[in-house]
Design an enzyme around this catalytic site. Structure first.
Site, PDB file in Angstrom:
ATOM      1  NE  ARG A  84      -3.903  -1.958   2.405  1.00 38.28           N
ATOM      2  CZ  ARG A  84      -5.063  -2.002   1.755  1.00 38.28           C
ATOM      3  NH1 ARG A  84      -5.414  -0.981   0.992  1.00 38.28           N
ATOM      4  NH2 ARG A  84      -5.832  -3.069   1.846  1.00 38.28           N
TER       5      ARG A  84
ATOM      6  CG  MET B 148     -14.340   0.890  -4.446  1.00 35.40           C
ATOM      7  SD  MET B 148     -15.333   1.492  -3.071  1.00 35.40           S
ATOM      8  CE  MET B 148     -15.572  -0.036  -2.195  1.00 35.40           C
ATOM      9  NE  ARG B 149      -6.309  -0.865  -3.120  1.00 28.68           N
ATOM     10  CZ  ARG B 149      -6.184  -2.146  -2.774  1.00 28.68           C
ATOM     11  NH1 ARG B 149      -7.172  -2.999  -2.990  1.00 28.68           N
ATOM     12  NH2 ARG B 149      -5.094  -2.566  -2.164  1.00 28.68           N
TER      13      ARG B 149
ATOM     14  CG  LEU C 260      -6.482   6.525   0.224  1.00 28.91           C
ATOM     15  CD1 LEU C 260      -7.259   7.834   0.116  1.00 28.91           C
ATOM     16  CD2 LEU C 260      -5.508   6.369  -0.932  1.00 28.91           C
TER      17      LEU C 260
ATOM     18  CG  HIS D  23     -19.217   5.561   3.939  1.00 33.41           C
ATOM     19  ND1 HIS D  23     -18.428   4.491   3.567  1.00 33.41           N
ATOM     20  CD2 HIS D  23     -20.090   5.087   4.866  1.00 33.41           C
ATOM     21  CE1 HIS D  23     -18.807   3.426   4.262  1.00 33.41           C
ATOM     22  NE2 HIS D  23     -19.799   3.747   5.053  1.00 33.41           N
TER      23      HIS D  23
ATOM     24  CG  LEU E 276     -12.232   2.563   6.214  1.00 35.69           C
ATOM     25  CD1 LEU E 276     -11.702   3.131   4.896  1.00 35.69           C
ATOM     26  CD2 LEU E 276     -12.277   1.053   6.166  1.00 35.69           C
ATOM     27  CG  ASP E 277     -15.459   4.666   5.520  1.00 36.50           C
ATOM     28  OD1 ASP E 277     -15.687   3.449   5.429  1.00 36.50           O
ATOM     29  OD2 ASP E 277     -14.995   5.347   4.593  1.00 36.50           O
TER      30      ASP E 277
HETATM   31  N1  LIG Z   1      -7.525   6.169   5.216  1.00 32.89           N
HETATM   32  C1  LIG Z   1      -8.714   6.220   4.566  1.00 32.89           C
HETATM   33  N2  LIG Z   1      -8.816   5.661   3.349  1.00 32.89           N
HETATM   34  C2  LIG Z   1     -10.010   5.706   2.697  1.00 32.89           C
HETATM   35  C3  LIG Z   1     -11.139   6.291   3.290  1.00 32.89           C
HETATM   36  C4  LIG Z   1     -10.992   6.887   4.576  1.00 32.89           C
HETATM   37  O1  LIG Z   1     -11.942   7.477   5.146  1.00 32.89           O
HETATM   38  N3  LIG Z   1      -9.764   6.835   5.172  1.00 32.89           N
HETATM   39  N4  LIG Z   1     -12.380   6.234   2.643  1.00 32.89           N
HETATM   40  C5  LIG Z   1     -12.458   5.164   1.647  1.00 32.89           C
HETATM   41  C6  LIG Z   1     -13.710   5.008   0.863  1.00 32.89           C
HETATM   42  N5  LIG Z   1     -14.404   3.817   1.387  1.00 32.89           N
HETATM   43  C7  LIG Z   1     -15.658   4.045   1.877  1.00 32.89           C
HETATM   44  O2  LIG Z   1     -16.211   5.149   1.780  1.00 32.89           O
HETATM   45  C8  LIG Z   1     -13.815   2.523   1.385  1.00 32.89           C
HETATM   46  C9  LIG Z   1     -13.065   2.111   0.284  1.00 32.89           C
HETATM   47  C10 LIG Z   1     -12.486   0.848   0.277  1.00 32.89           C
HETATM   48  C11 LIG Z   1     -12.637  -0.020   1.346  1.00 32.89           C
HETATM   49  C12 LIG Z   1     -11.973  -1.354   1.308  1.00 32.89           C
HETATM   50  O3  LIG Z   1     -12.180  -2.201   2.177  1.00 32.89           O
HETATM   51  N6  LIG Z   1     -11.134  -1.569   0.272  1.00 32.89           N
HETATM   52  C13 LIG Z   1     -10.378  -2.825   0.099  1.00 32.89           C
HETATM   53  C14 LIG Z   1     -10.507  -3.299  -1.324  1.00 32.89           C
HETATM   54  C15 LIG Z   1     -11.964  -3.408  -1.711  1.00 32.89           C
HETATM   55  C16 LIG Z   1     -12.120  -3.565  -3.232  1.00 32.89           C
HETATM   56  O4  LIG Z   1     -11.109  -3.455  -3.967  1.00 32.89           O
HETATM   57  O5  LIG Z   1     -13.281  -3.774  -3.658  1.00 32.89           O
HETATM   58  C17 LIG Z   1      -8.892  -2.577   0.384  1.00 32.89           C
HETATM   59  O6  LIG Z   1      -8.426  -1.409   0.217  1.00 32.89           O
HETATM   60  O7  LIG Z   1      -8.227  -3.588   0.692  1.00 32.89           O
HETATM   61  C18 LIG Z   1     -13.391   0.384   2.449  1.00 32.89           C
HETATM   62  C19 LIG Z   1     -13.989   1.649   2.470  1.00 32.89           C
HETATM   63  C20 LIG Z   1     -11.315   5.303   0.675  1.00 32.89           C
HETATM   64  N7  LIG Z   1     -10.101   5.163   1.430  1.00 32.89           N
HETATM   65  N1  LIG Z   2     -16.754   2.943   0.547  1.00 33.99           N
HETATM   66  C1  LIG Z   2     -16.768   3.716  -0.652  1.00 33.99           C
HETATM   67  C2  LIG Z   2     -18.069   3.467  -1.374  1.00 33.99           C
HETATM   68  O1  LIG Z   2     -18.667   2.407  -1.285  1.00 33.99           O
HETATM   69  N2  LIG Z   2     -18.493   4.485  -2.119  1.00 33.99           N
HETATM   70  C3  LIG Z   2     -19.720   4.373  -2.866  1.00 33.99           C
HETATM   71  O2  LIG Z   2     -19.421   3.811  -4.131  1.00 33.99           O
HETATM   72  C4  LIG Z   2     -20.417   4.269  -5.051  1.00 33.99           C
HETATM   73  C5  LIG Z   2     -19.687   4.781  -6.268  1.00 33.99           C
HETATM   74  O3  LIG Z   2     -20.604   4.962  -7.286  1.00 33.99           O
HETATM   75  P1  LIG Z   2     -20.132   5.729  -8.618  1.00 33.99           P
HETATM   76  O4  LIG Z   2     -18.870   5.031  -9.093  1.00 33.99           O
HETATM   77  O5  LIG Z   2     -21.307   5.533  -9.552  1.00 33.99           O
HETATM   78  O6  LIG Z   2     -19.893   7.160  -8.245  1.00 33.99           O
HETATM   79  C6  LIG Z   2     -21.208   5.406  -4.349  1.00 33.99           C
HETATM   80  O7  LIG Z   2     -22.477   4.944  -3.945  1.00 33.99           O
HETATM   81  C7  LIG Z   2     -20.351   5.721  -3.138  1.00 33.99           C
HETATM   82  O8  LIG Z   2     -21.108   6.140  -2.016  1.00 33.99           O
END
Ligand SMILES: Nc1nc2c(c(=O)[nH]1)N[C@@H](CN(C=O)c1ccc(C(=O)N[C@@H](CCC(=O)O)C(=O)O)cc1)CN2
Ligand SMILES: NCC(=O)N[C@@H]1O[C@H](COP(=O)([O-])[O-])[C@@H](O)[C@H]1O
Length: 223
Positions: A64, A89-90, A92, A108, A143-144
């Site tokens: 990462r 969806m990563r 950070l 979110h 996270l979130d």
């Molecule tokens: N440090 C932070 N990183 C991220 C945040 C945050 O608030 N702090 N928000 C997320 C967005 N998110 C939900 O809103 C979210 C995105 C991804 C995951 C997750 O579990 N990802 C997995 C892979 C999942 C996949 O590839 O489908 C992973 O990274 O291993 C949870 C919540 C963005 N980053």
């Molecule tokens: N945890 C992050 C997460 O789940 N985010 C969600 O992914 C969708 C993206 O849709 P889009 O690609 O059509 O904008 C949105 O519903 C957003 O809230």
């Protein structure tokens, strides 16, 4: 030109599309869309809007930290004032977040602090919730867990499927996110001492309500 904005995606990009459709370039000057997935339809949406695109796959990096370092270098090459996560969806790393904290927003699909992480709609249905929604928040290491800016609320209907509930939430996101981002772009929204503040005043822990904010805006227009 407007606030130089880089948008990170991983999928369909309907939230990206709402920024393109609802924010004028004199407000949000979207200088690049970056995806970690080459098959993200949002890349096509960006290309159709003549916005620069880039793909940086997390699969091409050993861990990462190295991915996030490369991602930050790519982002910085566009010299953004604002970085938007729109279905990115990563998770950070702390180093990445520290680089952009205060100008890094996420949407979110839940009424945070409920249901951080994934599968939020399914979890709301399984819990028997009567309402659900989405939250725009500043991104922090947790996270979130970052300070909420604004939330949209939708009813959960008795026969709701995950897909139906997800679509109902997504429709509200397309008003919620551009409006929240516009408050930042106008200089009204800032992260101060770890709290989301509007015009210098700390917001409630759940942030603003979209429905109330829109009502107040209509009221001011009629004054
Ligand atoms: N440090 C932070 N990183 C991220 C945040 C945050 O608030 N702090 N928000 C997320 C967005 N998110 C939900 O809103 C979210 C995105 C991804 C995951 C997750 O579990 N990802 C997995 C892979 C999942 C996949 O590839 O489908 C992973 O990274 O291993 C949870 C919540 C963005 N980053
Ligand atoms: N945890 C992050 C997460 O789940 N985010 C969600 O992914 C969708 C993206 O849709 P889009 O690609 O059509 O904008 C949105 O519903 C957003 O809230």
């Amino acid at each position: 030109m407007g606030c130089r904005t880089v948008i990170l995606i991983s999928g369909s990009g309907s939230n990206l599309q709402s920024f393109i459709d609802r924010l004028h370039p004199d407000q949000a000057n979207i200088v690049a869309v970056i995806s970690n997935r080459a098959d993200a339809f949002g890349l096509q949406r960006a290309a159709r809007a003549d916005i620069a695109t880039a793909i940086l796959s997390h699969r091409d990096f050993p861990d990462r930290v190295s991915y996030d370092q490369a991602l930050a270098e790519l982002i910085d090459s566009y010299q953004p004032e604002l970085v938007i996560l729109a279905g990115f969806m990563r998770i950070l790393t702390p180093g990445f977040v520290a680089r952009y904290e205060g100008r890094l927003l996420n949407i979110h699909p839940s009424l945070l602090p409920k249901y951080t992480g994934l599968h939020t709609h399914q979890r709301a249905l399984e819990a028997g919730d009567s309402e659900h929604g989405a939250t725009v928040h500043f991104v922090t290491e947790e996270l979130d867990g970052g300070p909420a800016i604004m939330q949209s609320h939708v009813p959960v209907l008795p026969d709701d499927s995950v897909e139906a509930l997800a679509e109902r939430v997504r429709q509200t996101e397309h008003s919620l996110y551009p409006l929240a981002a516009s408050l930042y772009i106008k200089g009204r929204l800032r992260l101060i001492d770890g709290r989301a503040c509007l015009d210098g005043a700390p917001l409630a822990p759940s942030g603003l309500r979209l429905d109330q904010f829109e009502t107040d805006m209509r009221g001011h227009r009629n004054d």
